[in-house]
Design an enzyme around this catalytic site. Structure first.
Site, PDB file in Angstrom:
ATOM      1  N   THR A 237      -5.755   4.510  -2.675  1.00 20.15           N
ATOM      2  CA  THR A 237      -6.670   4.932  -2.005  1.00 20.15           C
ATOM      3  C   THR A 237      -7.228   6.022  -1.548  1.00 20.15           C
ATOM      4  O   THR A 237      -8.400   5.112  -1.550  1.00 20.15           O
ATOM      5  CB  THR A 237      -5.609   4.649  -0.935  1.00 20.15           C
ATOM      6  OG1 THR A 237      -4.744   3.258  -0.907  1.00 20.15           O
ATOM      7  CG2 THR A 237      -6.496   4.037   0.991  1.00 20.15           C
TER       8      THR A 237
ATOM      9  N   THR B 134      -6.070  21.770  -1.778  1.00 23.93           N
ATOM     10  CA  THR B 134      -5.687  22.549  -2.626  1.00 23.93           C
ATOM     11  C   THR B 134      -4.987  21.682  -3.235  1.00 23.93           C
ATOM     12  O   THR B 134      -4.367  20.896  -2.902  1.00 23.93           O
ATOM     13  CB  THR B 134      -4.394  23.496  -1.911  1.00 23.93           C
ATOM     14  OG1 THR B 134      -5.060  24.503  -1.454  1.00 23.93           O
ATOM     15  CG2 THR B 134      -3.229  24.245  -3.019  1.00 23.93           C
TER      16      THR B 134
ATOM     17  N   CYS C  78       4.036 -13.319   7.834  1.00 30.53           N
ATOM     18  CA  CYS C  78       5.271 -12.734   8.829  1.00 30.53           C
ATOM     19  C   CYS C  78       5.573 -10.852   8.111  1.00 30.53           C
ATOM     20  O   CYS C  78       5.912 -11.006   8.836  1.00 30.53           O
ATOM     21  CB  CYS C  78       6.625 -13.665   8.615  1.00 30.53           C
ATOM     22  SG  CYS C  78       6.634 -14.535  10.044  1.00 30.53           S
TER      23      CYS C  78
END
Lengths: 142, 401
Positions: B72, B237, B324
């Site tokens: 992502t 880091t 759902c």
């Protein structure tokens, strides 16, 4: 109900919800199941496109719901809440129509021990299906 | 109860050999790679070795690999980074209707920042038409992002062809290759891409690490600011253990690629053919140019989440495109983008295979799936045939609440 989406992302179902999902009560497995209760009212709500459809058959005697059968297309919550509703209206000798009409989504939710926040709308359909069945019964009686 | 894991498109189990390579960096080799002392140098060397391994496989130079915190993040960095840095060159950007949300939501955000976004249609199997891309590119188009292999329906795009079109028109091209890494050509030179995203958790590596390949000369702006790590493009880091694990995982999937493709393609086709024997069942996605580990079908008149939960109770783990199961209560945008009605999307199930899957496990699962589909159909008031549902191609209405 508008802020359902803002709530948590819990997907865990209560024990009661699971019990009703895995072992649904009063469900119509076959058409015979429905015939046997000699229904005098039937109601259906929901839309296949939206992913939830509930159909409920009721058998009313002397103003009380004596027996009930249902079928649901939907998720765990939808199936469990219809099953729970069917128990609520038929237990203790059957619920009076006037009382049954007053059942709200919250009543079903409470008996289920809650639902994940963004599944709450599923229980709304249950009480609507029941109301539609009662309406159909009253129409048939006239 | 034995578990059967059919959700490898969500994430894969970390390979033992990967974990073994990672462990020293949680123990003795805990230094910060930015430190000047030996503890730091030790960690720095591990990162640079990992970078070398990755660049060897991708056929690029070390400097073209940026380590990030996830697939992502790599998608976000490529899209926001390129669009914001190059906005003076044009405001038109292009993607498709079947992207992962890590891409599509970035484009939606950019449209709020004044960019003009085109979402390309796909055909009924999920393929982007090269002609559509050609036509969509305008004088002010600066950037295109197209998913290499779709995470839901497994469609593998002809990235080489699509990248070539962009190159000819002088438009930067990024592909999210998170699902593709195990099974497709990821030679960036051969593909001709400007940027490419990969992710550790889909390649039997650790979660929380990704890479962005960024071709030399392609200019992007950081989305994270701080200590200027990764050539100033990705501050923070470095996650040494995860980076080491990522490189090892990529090496392993690269070595075992041909074997896995052969094995999984055969299992996938068997699984699909058996599932299609269940009446009123439809395959979503293509037969050819499909990820070897992807199975996605819709069973008429049942809702995917219910089936998922029934299977879960038996230790069988799958995924669904039903509304759902989604946070926004909308059915899968991918299953609907290929022309399916919302009903078919609600009924869709994805079974994504992995290297540990056996034919025996598939047979066990098939038995349960068949029984549960029968059970749920008995419970359902609906009685549509799959053909009727295929004919319904209406837009999803306002649902829920």
């Amino acid at each position: 109900m508008a802020d359902i989406k803002k709530h948590g992302k819990e997907w865990f179902y209560s024990k009661i919800v699971k019990e009703h999902f895995f072992h649904p009560k009063n469900m119509a497995l076959s058409d015979k199941d429905i015939e046997l209760i000699r229904p005098n009212g039937v109601g259906e709500v929901g839309s296949p496109a939206c992913g939830d459809v509930m159909r409920m058959w009721i058998s009313v005697e002397n103003g009380k719901i004596k027996r009930c059968r249902w079928r649901t297309f939907g998720c765990t919550s939808a199936i469990a809440s219809t099953s729970m509703l069917s128990v609520m209206i038929t237990e203790k000798g059957g619920m009076k129509l006037e009382e049954a009409e007053k059942i709200t989504a919250k009543d079903i939710l409470d008996r289920l021990g809650g639902l994940p926040p963004n599944k709450i709308h599923c229980s709304v359909l249950g009480d609507q299906a029941l109301k539609a069945a009662i309406k159909d019964y009253r129409k048939n009686e006239k | 109860m034995k578990e059967i894991y059919f959700d490898n498109a969500a994430t894969t189990k970390t390979d033992k050999r990967v974990l073994k390579e990672m462990l020293p960096y949680f123990k003795g080799k805990y230094g910060n790679p930015n430190s000047m002392h030996n503890k730091g140098i030790e960690a720095r060397q591990a990162i640079e070795e990992a970078r070398q391994k990755v660049s060897n496989i991708l056929n690029c130079s070390k400097e073209e690999i940026i380590f990030t915190g996830s697939g992502t993040e790599s998608d976000n960095l490529a899209i926001f980074g390129y669009a914001r840095k190059n906005r003076d060159k044009g405001k038109h950007i292009i993607t498709t209707k079947i992207e992962h949300h890590a891409v599509s939501h970035c484009f939606e955000r950019l449209s709020k920042e004044g960019f003009d976004v085109t979402f390309l249609d796909v055909d009924s199997e999920g393929f982007v038409f090269a002609e559509d891309l050609k036509k969509a590119i305008r004088n002010d188009t600066i950037f295109v992002s197209i998913i290499y292999a779709n995470n839901e329906i497994g469609t593998i795009q002809n990235i080489k062809e699509l990248a070539k079109i962009c190159k000819e028109k002088g438009v930067a091209f990024h592909t999210d290759a998170c699902q593709a890494a195990n099974y497709c050509n990821i030679d960036v030179l051969d593909l001709g891409v400007d940027m490419m995203t990969l992710n550790g958790s889909k390649i039997y590596g650790p979660k929380g690490v990704g890479i962005l390949y960024k071709k030399k000369g392609v200019e992007i702006e950081p989305i994270l600011y701080g200590g200027g790590q990764e050539n100033g493009i990705r501050s923070g880091t470095e996650n040494v253990a995860n980076i080491v694990g990522f490189a090892k995982a990529l090496e392993l999937v690269y070595e075992e690629k041909e074997k896995e493709i052969r094995k999984l393609t055969e299992l996938r086709d068997y699984f699909i053919n058996e599932l299609l024997k269940i009446p009123d069942t439809k395959l979503n996605g293509p037969r050819e140019n499909r990820l070897p580990n992807n199975v996605n079908v819709s069973f008429a008149n049942i809702e995917g989440e219910s089936l998922l939960l029934l299977l879960n109770e038996e230790g069988i783990f799958a995924s669904t495109g039903s509304a759902c199961s989604s946070k926004d209560l909308a059915p899968s945008h991918v299953v609907t983008a290929i022309g399916n009605s919302p009903e078919i999307a609600h009924s869709s199930m994805r079974f994504s295979l992995g290297k540990d899957i056996t034919k025996k496990q598939i047979d066990i699962a098939l038995g349960f799936i068949e029984n549960f589909v029968k059970k749920l159909r008995k419970m359902s008031p609906l009685d549509f045939s799959i053909e009727e549902l295929i004919m319904k191609n209406k837009k999803a209405r306002e649902c829920g609440e």
